[in-house]
Design a protein around this motif. Structure first.
Motif, PDB file in Angstrom:
ATOM      1  N   ILE A 462      14.048  50.879 -24.422  1.00  0.00           N
ATOM      2  CA  ILE A 462      13.567  49.553 -23.699  1.00  0.00           C
ATOM      3  C   ILE A 462      12.137  49.055 -24.425  1.00  0.00           C
ATOM      4  O   ILE A 462      11.001  49.611 -24.458  1.00  0.00           O
ATOM      5  CB  ILE A 462      13.521  49.517 -22.350  1.00  0.00           C
ATOM      6  N   PHE A 463      12.274  47.719 -24.990  1.00  0.00           N
ATOM      7  CA  PHE A 463      11.132  47.222 -25.713  1.00  0.00           C
ATOM      8  C   PHE A 463      10.677  46.156 -24.638  1.00  0.00           C
ATOM      9  O   PHE A 463      11.173  45.208 -24.108  1.00  0.00           O
ATOM     10  CB  PHE A 463      11.323  46.554 -26.894  1.00  0.00           C
ATOM     11  N   VAL A 464       9.371  46.432 -24.499  1.00  0.00           N
ATOM     12  CA  VAL A 464       8.559  45.649 -23.535  1.00  0.00           C
ATOM     13  C   VAL A 464       7.140  45.000 -24.004  1.00  0.00           C
ATOM     14  O   VAL A 464       6.929  45.353 -25.032  1.00  0.00           O
ATOM     15  CB  VAL A 464       8.078  46.326 -22.046  1.00  0.00           C
ATOM     16  N   ASN A 465       6.680  44.028 -23.148  1.00  0.00           N
ATOM     17  CA  ASN A 465       5.278  43.734 -23.641  1.00  0.00           C
ATOM     18  C   ASN A 465       4.057  44.716 -23.446  1.00  0.00           C
ATOM     19  O   ASN A 465       3.389  44.730 -24.202  1.00  0.00           O
ATOM     20  CB  ASN A 465       4.945  42.044 -23.201  1.00  0.00           C
ATOM     21  N   ASP A 466       4.397  45.322 -22.169  1.00  0.00           N
ATOM     22  CA  ASP A 466       3.360  46.368 -22.072  1.00  0.00           C
ATOM     23  C   ASP A 466       3.833  47.441 -20.994  1.00  0.00           C
ATOM     24  O   ASP A 466       4.351  47.372 -19.913  1.00  0.00           O
ATOM     25  CB  ASP A 466       2.029  45.375 -21.141  1.00  0.00           C
ATOM     26  N   MET A 470       5.514  48.789 -16.694  1.00  0.00           N
ATOM     27  CA  MET A 470       6.830  49.254 -16.244  1.00  0.00           C
ATOM     28  C   MET A 470       6.562  50.536 -15.325  1.00  0.00           C
ATOM     29  O   MET A 470       6.413  51.532 -15.618  1.00  0.00           O
ATOM     30  CB  MET A 470       7.487  49.816 -17.457  1.00  0.00           C
ATOM     31  N   HIS A 471       6.956  50.211 -14.138  1.00  0.00           N
ATOM     32  CA  HIS A 471       6.778  51.240 -13.071  1.00  0.00           C
ATOM     33  C   HIS A 471       8.006  51.980 -13.021  1.00  0.00           C
ATOM     34  O   HIS A 471       9.079  51.556 -13.388  1.00  0.00           O
ATOM     35  CB  HIS A 471       6.543  50.321 -11.544  1.00  0.00           C
ATOM     36  N   PHE A 472       7.835  53.263 -12.660  1.00  0.00           N
ATOM     37  CA  PHE A 472       9.066  54.199 -12.681  1.00  0.00           C
ATOM     38  C   PHE A 472      10.201  53.910 -11.606  1.00  0.00           C
ATOM     39  O   PHE A 472      11.297  53.997 -11.857  1.00  0.00           O
ATOM     40  CB  PHE A 472       8.650  55.684 -12.172  1.00  0.00           C
ATOM     41  N   SER A 473       9.734  53.116 -10.684  1.00  0.00           N
ATOM     42  CA  SER A 473      10.951  52.601  -9.755  1.00  0.00           C
ATOM     43  C   SER A 473      11.884  51.566 -10.528  1.00  0.00           C
ATOM     44  O   SER A 473      12.922  51.687 -10.123  1.00  0.00           O
ATOM     45  CB  SER A 473      10.315  52.104  -8.596  1.00  0.00           C
ATOM     46  N   THR A 475      12.345  51.406 -13.695  1.00  0.00           N
ATOM     47  CA  THR A 475      13.027  52.401 -14.618  1.00  0.00           C
ATOM     48  C   THR A 475      14.214  52.711 -14.123  1.00  0.00           C
ATOM     49  O   THR A 475      15.325  52.822 -14.512  1.00  0.00           O
ATOM     50  CB  THR A 475      12.065  53.320 -15.419  1.00  0.00           C
ATOM     51  N   ARG A 476      14.043  53.301 -12.884  1.00  0.00           N
ATOM     52  CA  ARG A 476      15.117  53.896 -12.001  1.00  0.00           C
ATOM     53  C   ARG A 476      16.184  52.975 -11.645  1.00  0.00           C
ATOM     54  O   ARG A 476      17.223  53.029 -11.619  1.00  0.00           O
ATOM     55  CB  ARG A 476      14.524  54.583 -10.748  1.00  0.00           C
ATOM     56  N   TYR A 477      15.717  51.680 -11.426  1.00  0.00           N
ATOM     57  CA  TYR A 477      16.494  50.574 -11.136  1.00  0.00           C
ATOM     58  C   TYR A 477      17.361  50.305 -12.083  1.00  0.00           C
ATOM     59  O   TYR A 477      18.536  49.991 -12.176  1.00  0.00           O
ATOM     60  CB  TYR A 477      15.747  49.491 -10.646  1.00  0.00           C
ATOM     61  N   LEU A 478      16.928  50.019 -13.557  1.00  0.00           N
ATOM     62  CA  LEU A 478      17.745  49.969 -14.686  1.00  0.00           C
ATOM     63  C   LEU A 478      18.500  50.667 -14.778  1.00  0.00           C
ATOM     64  O   LEU A 478      19.747  50.659 -15.284  1.00  0.00           O
ATOM     65  CB  LEU A 478      16.821  49.701 -15.800  1.00  0.00           C
ATOM     66  N   GLU A 479      18.111  52.015 -14.640  1.00  0.00           N
ATOM     67  CA  GLU A 479      19.161  53.559 -14.852  1.00  0.00           C
ATOM     68  C   GLU A 479      20.562  53.305 -13.915  1.00  0.00           C
ATOM     69  O   GLU A 479      21.577  53.529 -14.418  1.00  0.00           O
ATOM     70  CB  GLU A 479      18.485  54.575 -14.693  1.00  0.00           C
ATOM     71  N   LEU A 495      15.541  57.246 -20.557  1.00  0.00           N
ATOM     72  CA  LEU A 495      15.242  55.831 -20.844  1.00  0.00           C
ATOM     73  C   LEU A 495      13.631  55.955 -21.353  1.00  0.00           C
ATOM     74  O   LEU A 495      12.790  56.434 -20.853  1.00  0.00           O
ATOM     75  CB  LEU A 495      15.043  54.990 -19.602  1.00  0.00           C
ATOM     76  N   ILE A 496      13.350  55.361 -22.664  1.00  0.00           N
ATOM     77  CA  ILE A 496      12.159  55.583 -23.335  1.00  0.00           C
ATOM     78  C   ILE A 496      11.695  53.843 -23.320  1.00  0.00           C
ATOM     79  O   ILE A 496      12.241  53.064 -23.748  1.00  0.00           O
ATOM     80  CB  ILE A 496      12.349  56.006 -24.694  1.00  0.00           C
ATOM     81  N   VAL A 497      10.420  53.934 -22.703  1.00  0.00           N
ATOM     82  CA  VAL A 497       9.940  52.502 -22.921  1.00  0.00           C
ATOM     83  C   VAL A 497       9.004  52.365 -24.102  1.00  0.00           C
ATOM     84  O   VAL A 497       8.139  53.163 -24.254  1.00  0.00           O
ATOM     85  CB  VAL A 497       8.979  52.196 -21.462  1.00  0.00           C
TER      86      VAL A 497
END
Length: 504
Positions: A462-466, A470-473, A475-479, A495-497
């Motif tokens: 997952i490519f982000v600005n910062d 990206m809170h772990f919660s 990340t879990r939501y996207l998973e 998932l790799i940020v």
């Protein structure tokens, strides 16, 4: 002078090696056992000469050197005046043969004595004993087949199930080779265009070409990754789904394996930890091969008193690492424990597909809520792996044993599933719209896009600005959103940020 002599010697050895590669070779082409027919194959420039020395056609007036190509002839194999055997001979003159050399196949009676007698006669008349796989090696060196097809020949010979045979035949017919050739031709064409434009800029325009080339480059990378990713699928088809069975001592692992086999192959006793070594057992079910790895039961470390048990733990971890799917066997009469969680954690940490096998289900008194109660307890103790499939079985009665193969197939399919980037980003856009990304001190997380980069386990970047935002919660939501769309039952997701600049 010494250096010159050494170089000359190396050159001569290299030349002699090349000559040796293309001398006339011979070997038994069928299994060495008493059978109806045994085949001796000869390949090389002297194949017809050797045949003329030992073969007497039924029509004695026929010159062996003049025998027609792709014809079968009946006659005798003779050592001088002694008739060794009656046989038929198949003539395949180069380049229209498997090795693109003159090839002769002698079909004699299949007794071991007869076959070796004929082979020794061929060798005595000038052939050399072929090395293992040397006929296929010559076919490759002479351009008859490419490397992937040569590998397919060996895979076809070693195929242990129908799916492996079909996969090998597809590769032998050039399935993989055609993809590689097409990719290579497309790249060469674009390189040639660039060189032409540089040499003759007046007649070749590069306007808009960089954008076009970038898009082509992405397609080429996608194609190449697809071919690389197909390796695991091909390996699974050829070698079988590698499944490791782990669990506490006396949970019923060996009894479970015996139930799958339908026979008492593994040792089963009432003594905990009877199985000391990791044992591979092959099972073919509905034309598909499965390799089950039975392991020693894992005890708590403070209960390990023998060095043998320490080695058992090491072997278990090694077995898990080489497995595709791990079956964690739990004793239903004891219920899921923290020790079961530690055992399951070995598979989870290594990204393996996981199926929780609750054994001895026949020994549990049940009502309409029993299965839900046990399921909730397992989910509670194994909360770190909510994706794991759960199957309730009885190795003693055979309850739901046949279902294991269907569950294994589903898990391995999920482990090797690949999702297109466009589809992933549709899911990502919907997820972001439903729940805004987190923010901190007025700076909000921006998610640019997501792509899958690997399988086993499915891995997404997952490519982000910062990435600090990206809170772990989240990340879990996207998973969870990915799982809602594609299930991925039985397999963990990774998932790799990564950060990407705003202007990129």
């Amino acid at each position: 002078m010494i250096i010159f002599e050494a170089q000359t010697t190396q050159q001569m050895e290299s030349v002699m090696g090349m000559i040796n590669e293309f001398d006339t070779i011979a070997a038994i082409a069928t299994a060495v056992s008493n059978a109806g027919i045994g085949i001796i194959r000869i390949s090389g420039s002297e194949a017809m000469t050797i045949l003329s020395n030992i073969f007497e056609p039924y029509n004695k007036k026929v010159d062996v050197h003049q025998l027609e190509n792709h014809r079968i002839y009946y006659g005798n194999i003779k050592d001088g005046q002694e008739v060794i055997d009656e046989c038929i001979v198949l003539i395949m003159k180069g380049p229209h043969s498997y090795t693109k050399e003159d090839v002769v196949e002698i079909d004699c009676h299949g007794g071991v004595t007869v076959v070796y007698k004929v082979l020794n006669l061929v060798l005595k008349n000038g052939a050399r004993a072929a090395e293992p796989g040397e006929f296929t090696k010559r076919a490759f060196l002479n351009g008859r087949i490419d490397l992937s097809q040569a590998e397919a020949v060996m895979d076809l010979i070693d195929s242990k199930n129908e799916m492996a045979r079909k996969n090998s035949m597809t590769q032998l017919k050039g399935g993989l080779s055609d993809q590689i050739k097409q990719l290579r031709e497309e790249i060469i064409y674009q390189i040639a265009f660039i060189e032409s434009a540089l040499d003759d800029p007046e007649h070749y325009s590069l306007d808009g070409f960089p954008e076009k080339l970038l898009e082509l480059d992405r397609q080429w990378i996608k194609t190449a990754r697809g071919m690389l990713d197909s390796y695991d699928n091909g390996r699974i088809i050829a070698e079988g789904i590698r499944t490791c069975i782990i669990g506490k001592p006396n949970a019923g692992k060996s009894s479970f394996l015996n139930a799958l086999l339908g026979e008492e192959r593994a040792i089963v006793t009432d003594i905990a930890g009877t199985t000391r070594d990791a044992i591979d057992t092959e099972i073919v079910h509905n034309g598909k091969e499965y390799v089950f790895i039975d392991t020693a039961g894992l005890r708590r470390k403070n209960k390990i008193k023998e060095e043998l048990e320490r080695y058992s733990i090491i072997r278990t971890v090694t077995a898990v690492e080489r497995a595709d799917v791990v079956l964690v066997v739990i004793d239903a009469t004891q219920g899921v424990t923290e020790q079961d969680a530690k055992v399951a954690g070995i598979a989870h940490e290594r990204g393996k597909g996981v199926i929780i096998v609750v054994n001895k289900w026949d020994a549990i008194e049940k009502n309409d809520k029993t299965i839900y109660k046990h399921t909730n307890r397992i989910r509670e103790v194994l909360s770190f792996m909510p994706y794991a499939e759960i199957v309730f079985i009885s190795a003693r009665t055979g309850l739901r044993i046949s279902r294991m193969f269907e569950t294994l197939d589903a898990v391995i399919e999920n482990q090797t599933m690949r999702i297109q980037t466009g589809v992933l980003n549709e899911i990502l856009a919907e997820a972001v719209a439903m729940q805004q990304p987190p923010s901190d001190r007025g700076r909000r997380l921006k998610i640019f896009y997501m792509t899958q980069v690997a399988v086993k386990p499915p891995t997404f970047v997952i490519f982000v600005n910062d990435k600090e935002l990206m809170h772990f919660s989240y990340t879990r939501y996207l998973e969870n959103k990915i799982r809602d769309a594609f299930d991925f039952g039985g397999t963990p997701l990774k998932l790799i940020v990564r950060e990407r600049g705003e202007k990129e």
